[in-house]
Design a protein around this motif. Structure first.
Motif, PDB file in Angstrom:
ATOM      1  N   ARG A  84       0.835  -1.165  -0.095  1.00 31.71           N
ATOM      2  CA  ARG A  84      -0.219  -0.117   0.000  1.00 31.71           C
ATOM      3  C   ARG A  84       0.983   1.176   0.150  1.00 31.71           C
ATOM      4  NH1 ARG A  84      -2.514  -3.986   2.668  1.00 31.71           N
ATOM      5  NH2 ARG A  84      -0.798  -4.144   3.970  1.00 31.71           N
ATOM      6  N   GLY A  85       0.596   2.154  -1.104  1.00 29.65           N
ATOM      7  CA  GLY A  85       1.428   3.243  -1.048  1.00 29.65           C
ATOM      8  C   GLY A  85       0.683   4.561  -1.121  1.00 29.65           C
ATOM      9  N   PHE A  86       0.705   5.482  -0.360  1.00 28.59           N
ATOM     10  CA  PHE A  86      -0.338   6.509  -0.354  1.00 28.59           C
ATOM     11  C   PHE A  86       0.831   7.974   0.175  1.00 28.59           C
ATOM     12  CE2 PHE A  86      -3.515   3.518   0.092  1.00 28.59           C
ATOM     13  CZ  PHE A  86      -4.454   4.046  -0.704  1.00 28.59           C
ATOM     14  N   TYR A  87       0.437   9.054  -0.022  1.00 32.74           N
ATOM     15  CA  TYR A  87       0.818  10.087   0.519  1.00 32.74           C
ATOM     16  C   TYR A  87       0.094  10.327   1.598  1.00 32.74           C
ATOM     17  CZ  TYR A  87       3.361  11.447  -3.708  1.00 32.74           C
ATOM     18  OH  TYR A  87       4.032  11.331  -4.800  1.00 32.74           O
ATOM     19  N   LYS A  88       0.390  10.023   2.758  1.00 30.66           N
ATOM     20  CA  LYS A  88      -0.252   9.782   4.231  1.00 30.66           C
ATOM     21  C   LYS A  88      -1.130  11.110   4.636  1.00 30.66           C
ATOM     22  CE  LYS A  88       1.730   5.608   5.718  1.00 30.66           C
ATOM     23  NZ  LYS A  88       2.266   5.154   4.296  1.00 30.66           N
ATOM     24  N   MET A  90      -2.455  13.205   2.817  1.00 36.51           N
ATOM     25  CA  MET A  90      -3.524  13.803   2.146  1.00 36.51           C
ATOM     26  C   MET A  90      -4.943  13.214   2.240  1.00 36.51           C
ATOM     27  SD  MET A  90      -1.904  13.855  -1.966  1.00 36.51           S
ATOM     28  CE  MET A  90      -3.184  14.735  -2.853  1.00 36.51           C
ATOM     29  N   LEU A  98      -6.581  12.813  -7.383  1.00 39.28           N
ATOM     30  CA  LEU A  98      -5.053  13.277  -7.777  1.00 39.28           C
ATOM     31  C   LEU A  98      -4.629  12.195  -9.017  1.00 39.28           C
ATOM     32  CD1 LEU A  98      -2.298  14.743  -8.010  1.00 39.28           C
ATOM     33  CD2 LEU A  98      -1.495  13.384  -6.304  1.00 39.28           C
ATOM     34  N   LEU A  99      -4.880  10.810  -8.363  1.00 38.57           N
ATOM     35  CA  LEU A  99      -4.473   9.768  -9.443  1.00 38.57           C
ATOM     36  C   LEU A  99      -5.100   9.614 -10.480  1.00 38.57           C
ATOM     37  CD1 LEU A  99      -4.028   7.036  -6.272  1.00 38.57           C
ATOM     38  CD2 LEU A  99      -2.199   7.986  -7.846  1.00 38.57           C
ATOM     39  N   LEU A 102      -4.021  12.307 -12.828  1.00 39.26           N
ATOM     40  CA  LEU A 102      -2.750  11.709 -13.456  1.00 39.26           C
ATOM     41  C   LEU A 102      -2.773  10.943 -14.551  1.00 39.26           C
ATOM     42  CD1 LEU A 102      -0.374  11.559 -10.382  1.00 39.26           C
ATOM     43  CD2 LEU A 102      -0.111  13.116 -12.242  1.00 39.26           C
TER      44      LEU A 102
ATOM     45  N   LEU B   6       0.456  18.782 -12.119  1.00 42.12           N
ATOM     46  CA  LEU B   6      -0.443  18.343 -10.933  1.00 42.12           C
ATOM     47  C   LEU B   6       0.450  17.703  -9.981  1.00 42.12           C
ATOM     48  CD1 LEU B   6      -2.733  15.996 -13.128  1.00 42.12           C
ATOM     49  CD2 LEU B   6      -3.581  17.630 -11.795  1.00 42.12           C
ATOM     50  N   ILE B   7       1.832  17.205 -10.157  1.00 42.09           N
ATOM     51  CA  ILE B   7       2.374  16.894  -8.852  1.00 42.09           C
ATOM     52  C   ILE B   7       3.101  18.155  -8.305  1.00 42.09           C
ATOM     53  CG2 ILE B   7       4.813  15.672  -8.618  1.00 42.09           C
ATOM     54  CD1 ILE B   7       4.219  13.870 -10.846  1.00 42.09           C
ATOM     55  N   ARG B   9       1.608  21.072  -7.946  1.00 47.08           N
ATOM     56  CA  ARG B   9       0.389  21.324  -7.270  1.00 47.08           C
ATOM     57  C   ARG B   9       0.442  20.843  -6.093  1.00 47.08           C
ATOM     58  NH1 ARG B   9      -5.329  20.564  -9.584  1.00 47.08           N
ATOM     59  NH2 ARG B   9      -5.280  18.769  -8.511  1.00 47.08           N
ATOM     60  N   ARG B  10       0.462  19.276  -6.083  1.00 50.33           N
ATOM     61  CA  ARG B  10       0.348  18.666  -4.787  1.00 50.33           C
ATOM     62  C   ARG B  10       1.512  19.012  -3.718  1.00 50.33           C
ATOM     63  NH1 ARG B  10       1.325  14.463  -1.425  1.00 50.33           N
ATOM     64  NH2 ARG B  10       3.352  14.670  -1.834  1.00 50.33           N
ATOM     65  N   GLU B  11       2.752  18.923  -4.466  1.00 49.83           N
ATOM     66  CA  GLU B  11       3.996  19.181  -3.603  1.00 49.83           C
ATOM     67  C   GLU B  11       3.804  20.707  -2.896  1.00 49.83           C
ATOM     68  OE1 GLU B  11       6.398  17.178  -2.613  1.00 49.83           O
ATOM     69  OE2 GLU B  11       5.687  15.758  -4.193  1.00 49.83           O
ATOM     70  N   GLU B  14       0.926  20.812  -0.371  1.00 48.87           N
ATOM     71  CA  GLU B  14       1.321  20.120   0.949  1.00 48.87           C
ATOM     72  C   GLU B  14       2.254  20.953   1.911  1.00 48.87           C
ATOM     73  OE1 GLU B  14       1.404  15.959   1.247  1.00 48.87           O
ATOM     74  OE2 GLU B  14       3.558  15.950   1.566  1.00 48.87           O
ATOM     75  N   ARG B  17       0.503  24.559   2.973  1.00 52.68           N
ATOM     76  CA  ARG B  17      -0.643  24.557   3.931  1.00 52.68           C
ATOM     77  C   ARG B  17      -0.411  24.167   5.296  1.00 52.68           C
ATOM     78  NH1 ARG B  17      -4.753  20.603   0.852  1.00 52.68           N
ATOM     79  NH2 ARG B  17      -5.613  21.745  -0.787  1.00 52.68           N
ATOM     80  N   GLU B 215      10.603   9.903   1.663  1.00 54.20           N
ATOM     81  CA  GLU B 215       9.006   9.393   2.244  1.00 54.20           C
ATOM     82  C   GLU B 215       8.330   8.461   0.974  1.00 54.20           C
ATOM     83  OE1 GLU B 215       6.803  12.540   3.963  1.00 54.20           O
ATOM     84  OE2 GLU B 215       5.032  11.170   3.487  1.00 54.20           O
ATOM     85  N   GLU B 216       8.447   9.069  -0.236  1.00 60.02           N
ATOM     86  CA  GLU B 216       7.819   8.354  -1.241  1.00 60.02           C
ATOM     87  C   GLU B 216       8.434   6.941  -1.441  1.00 60.02           C
ATOM     88  OE1 GLU B 216       8.352  10.601  -4.646  1.00 60.02           O
ATOM     89  OE2 GLU B 216       6.551  11.769  -4.388  1.00 60.02           O
ATOM     90  N   SER B 219       7.234   5.045   1.940  1.00 50.97           N
ATOM     91  CA  SER B 219       5.657   4.455   1.849  1.00 50.97           C
ATOM     92  C   SER B 219       5.307   3.793   0.538  1.00 50.97           C
ATOM     93  CB  SER B 219       4.990   5.981   2.019  1.00 50.97           C
ATOM     94  OG  SER B 219       4.980   6.625   0.799  1.00 50.97           O
ATOM     95  N   VAL B 221       4.630   4.816  -2.217  1.00 55.43           N
ATOM     96  CA  VAL B 221       3.504   5.209  -3.124  1.00 55.43           C
ATOM     97  C   VAL B 221       4.448   5.640  -4.349  1.00 55.43           C
ATOM     98  CG1 VAL B 221       4.111   7.745  -2.320  1.00 55.43           C
ATOM     99  CG2 VAL B 221       2.136   7.420  -3.296  1.00 55.43           C
ATOM    100  N   MET B 225       2.820   5.859  -8.194  1.00 60.15           N
ATOM    101  CA  MET B 225       2.878   7.065  -8.964  1.00 60.15           C
ATOM    102  C   MET B 225       3.676   6.708 -10.271  1.00 60.15           C
ATOM    103  SD  MET B 225       1.636   9.619  -7.234  1.00 60.15           S
ATOM    104  CE  MET B 225       2.256  11.021  -7.943  1.00 60.15           C
ATOM    105  N   LEU B 234       8.032  12.794 -12.350  1.00 57.08           N
ATOM    106  CA  LEU B 234       7.796  12.956 -10.996  1.00 57.08           C
ATOM    107  C   LEU B 234       8.962  13.941 -10.301  1.00 57.08           C
ATOM    108  CD1 LEU B 234       6.144  11.680  -8.808  1.00 57.08           C
ATOM    109  CD2 LEU B 234       7.603   9.756  -8.687  1.00 57.08           C
TER     110      LEU B 234
END
Lengths: 307, 415
Positions: A84-88, A90, A98-99, A102, B6-7, B9-11, B14, B17, B215-216, B219, B221, B225, B234
């Motif tokens: 399981r991989g997430f930006y935790k 979010m 987002l996914l 993309l 999109l990436i 904007r997310r970064e 995050e 905020r 972290e990516e 985790s 993720v 991605m 990315l």
């Protein structure tokens, strides 16, 4: 020419000295559910990664939708990694949107689909929660949703059932069958044989990066023939060890699966059993996938050791 | 491009905020000002009070001259209460030592004729760490002796004061053949301050890139991605997103400087003295961008190579070191922006963001130097990013043991 959603042709991949995938070939007919089986470290994940171009094969060819793989095809493929991989930090809904974005889904449509699938998989109440607050099972479901939001035609799922309780596993299984009915092609890797037997039309069994058994599940089983007996009894099962009719047997606790020697008459085994124990079930059957698995993998290992 | 956006904007969201973004935006400038102004304020506060000391001399005339210098309030923050001792024997010295130890005296000045002849005077005190007091004493006693010597050679006392009148040197920058106002010490100070802020933002946002790659990775993720974006997208999205957050912070500082600086200047004329104008902060932007792109590439590659925060800490030193060098050089470059060492150092791409920026602040280096420095910086940036994106691409999917150098070289060669 047959219509394959996915095809590997003699694909190999090694990391330094270690050969992860060795001339693996498999073909996945469109609209079928396909199981990729194998013990841990057999090269399942390495194969899956090559199917979606995260890594490139050293040699061989990956073909998707009857064409050589190229990145644009990812828009039609779902990929669910094993972990399981997430930006935790979010929020779940934000993350899923987002996914989807993309993958090329417009923002408003992404939100609509996210809501739809979260409701379908019982995550609607969690959409505004941060991902880190979700339980493992929920994250697994959320991960699955994230992988299919762009309405792909081919689903590549690495251990989709891991971490799900039986109730959730049923929900996921239903969704997969629904998608199959809608014409999607599904490939998943697992080492849970029961799931494979219930869901898959065809399988590929890999070991040490090599395909050791591939094809239609029913014809594979038929090839092994009805030389297996499943028995339930009360009493001392010692006679099985001595019996000349028995080639091997596997005691699962609640029942015993017996492989008969070639040419042996199952009726004779039943007679000798009735004489010694109280038989409550005696069923002549095709070998279970688990038996085939152990049989094939065991043989392969013997081969490797003897070579 | 859409994916990078999109990436990005997310970064960006995050980071912007979070509370820590707000807090660091406010605290960092306060901290920098505090770091510069507090020590001098503290030094001022410390110097109040009265000290009881003895001056030991065979010659009362010199002794009185010294005493009058000690009472000169412009030279010392401390008030001196001075006893005159004419006994210059070793026994007397031992006695004074005892008195200082027991606290009856705060100190004594050993000003015998021999000591004066040798120009080697001793000041005995319990605490001898205050170098500003030492410097004050040194000039006070020198002045007293010079005055005395001049008087003994027949120069009148009013002439002596005229001769000893201190000279004040004004430094005036000359640009295009004109003297353009005076450079105050404050201006140098503010250049130092701005360069330090640049250094800190580069480090903070560079490390932020590294940590977020890590972290990516941990985790997992990353794999999700990579099923929708390429490693290049990315990495680009991440670096640009983090960089945009850094720029936002600088823009806020810029705005604050414009509002407060402008207001304060209108009110008291204090801000121009401080030397921080909107222009000087705005000049931060290109140097921050170039420096950030260069270092964030390195930090991203590092983040992709390691597997845990601890491992990252062991190795980030090698990326941070080239950032620390310009900080060590900073005082020298601010004082001598045109010295060959300053010039060459500011051409080195890894030092250029901070050193060339500070040179632009304190003087106007020739255009060819700025152009060369920026050109080299951009070329290096391109090379480093190309190299690092290759390391990144392979590293992000590697778990387990840390790669060795030959392995990294192999990663770079992977097609």
């Amino acid at each position: 020419m047959p219509d394959y959603a996915l095809e590997l042709r003699e694909v190999s991949k090694s990391y330094d000295e270690f050969v992860a995938v060795d001339r693996l070939s498999l073909a996945l007919p469109t609209g079928k559910v396909y199981g990729l089986l194998g013990p841990n470290g057999a090269g399942k994940t390495s194969s899956l990664r090559m199917m979606i171009g995260i890594t490139m094969p050293d040699s061989g060819e990956v073909r998707v939708f009857n064409q050589r793989f190229h990145r644009d095809q990812l828009k039609r493929i779902a990929y669910l990694p094993e972990e399981r991989g997430f930006y935790k930090r979010m929020k779940l809904a934000e993350h899923l949107v987002l996914l989807a974005e993309l993958q090329g889904v417009p923002a408003h449509e992404a939100l609509r689909r996210t809501t739809h699938w979260c409701e379908r998989l019982e995550l609607a109440d969690w959409m505004q929660k941060k991902v880190e607050e979700l339980s493992k099972g929920m994250q697994q479901k959320a991960q699955f949703i994230g992988s299919i939001l762009h309405d792909p035609d081919l689903l590549i799922l690495d251990e989709p059932f891991s971490g799900l309780d039986p109730a959730n596993a049923v929900v996921l299984k239903d969704v997969l069958l629904e998608l199959k009915k809608a014409g999607k092609t599904i490939l998943f890797s697992t080492h849970r044989m029961d799931t494979v037997e219930r869901l898959c039309d065809a399988i590929c069994l890999v070991n040490h990066g090599r395909s050791v058994l591939e094809g239609d599940l029913r014809s594979i089983k038929a090839r092994y023939g009805k030389n297996h007996v499943q028995m339930e009894y009360e009493g001392d099962g010692e006679f099985l060890q001595k019996s000349e009719l028995v080639q091997s047997f596997n005691n699962y606790g609640n029942y015993v699966e017996v492989k008969l020697r070639a040419g042996a008459d199952p009726q004779e085994l039943l007679r000798s059993a009735v004489n010694r124990v109280r038989v409550s079930k005696f069923e002549l059957m095709e070998p279970s996938l688990e038996e085939i698995f152990i049989d094939v993998v065991g043989k392969a290992q013997t081969c490797v050791t003897s070579a | 491009m859409r994916n990078i956006g999109l990436i990005l904007r997310r970064e960006y969201l995050e980071r912007v905020r979070t509370k820590s973004f707000l807090i660091s935006t406010i605290l960092l400038p306060l901290f920098m000002f505090g770091m510069i102004f507090l020590p001098s304020k503290l030094a001022m506060m410390n110097s109040g009070g009265t000290k009881h000391i003895a001056v030991v001399s065979n010659d009362p005339e010199i002794a009185n001259s010294v005493i009058s210098q000690l009472h000169d309030g412009t030279r010392f923050g401390t008030k001196y209460n001075v006893d005159l001792v004419t006994d210059t024997s070793e026994e007397e010295r031992a006695k004074l030592r005892d008195q200082v130890s027991s606290g009856q005296l705060d100190g004594f000045i050993w000003l015998t004729n021999d000591a004066i002849a040798a120009r080697d005077v001793t000041y005995g005190e319990r605490e001898t760490s205050d170098f500003t007091e030492n410097a004050g004493l040194q000039s006070a006693i020198t002045d007293a002796i010079v005055k005395h010597e001049l008087a003994s050679r027949g120069v009148g006392s009013s002439d002596v004061d005229a001769i000893l009148k201190e000279v004040h040197v004004n430094t005036v920058p000359i640009q295009k053949g004109k003297e353009s106002g005076s450079v105050s010490g404050m201006e140098w100070l503010s250049s130092f301050l701005l360069a330090m802020m640049l250094y800190l933002t580069l480090i903070v946002y560079g490390m932020s890139v590294m940590r977020s790659v890590l972290e990516e990775k941990t985790s997992r993720v990353m794999e999700v991605m990579l099923a929708c974006v390429t490693p290049k997208q990315l990495m680009a999205g991440k670096i640009l997103g983090v960089g945009a957050a850094g720029l936002t912070q600088i823009a806020i500082w810029c705005g604050a400087a414009a509002i407060f600086g402008g207001g304060a200047a209108a009110a008291s004329g204090a801000a121009p003295k401080l030397g921080i104008s909107v222009m000087t902060i705005a000049a931060l932007v290109p140097f921050f961008l170039a420096g950030f792109l260069l270092y964030s590439g390195l930090y991203a590659a590092l983040g992709a190579m390691v597997n845990s925060e601890q491992e990252a800490q062991q190795w980030q030193f090698f990326v941070t070191m080239p950032l620390v060098v310009p900080v060590i050089m900073l005082t020298y470059v601010i004082r001598q922006p045109n010295a060959p060492v300053s010039m060459w150092m500011s051409l080195v791409p890894f030092f250029a963001p901070i050193l060339m920026y500070v040179r632009v602040l304190v003087e106007r280096p020739p255009v060819w130097q700025i152009a060369l420095s920026v050109g080299l910086l951009l070329a290096t940036m391109y090379g480093v990013l190309a190299l690092c994106s290759r390391i990144y691409r392979v590293g992000i999917l590697m778990y387990g043991k840390r790669p060795t150098l030959p392995e990294i070289v192999k990663w770079v060669r992977y097609s």
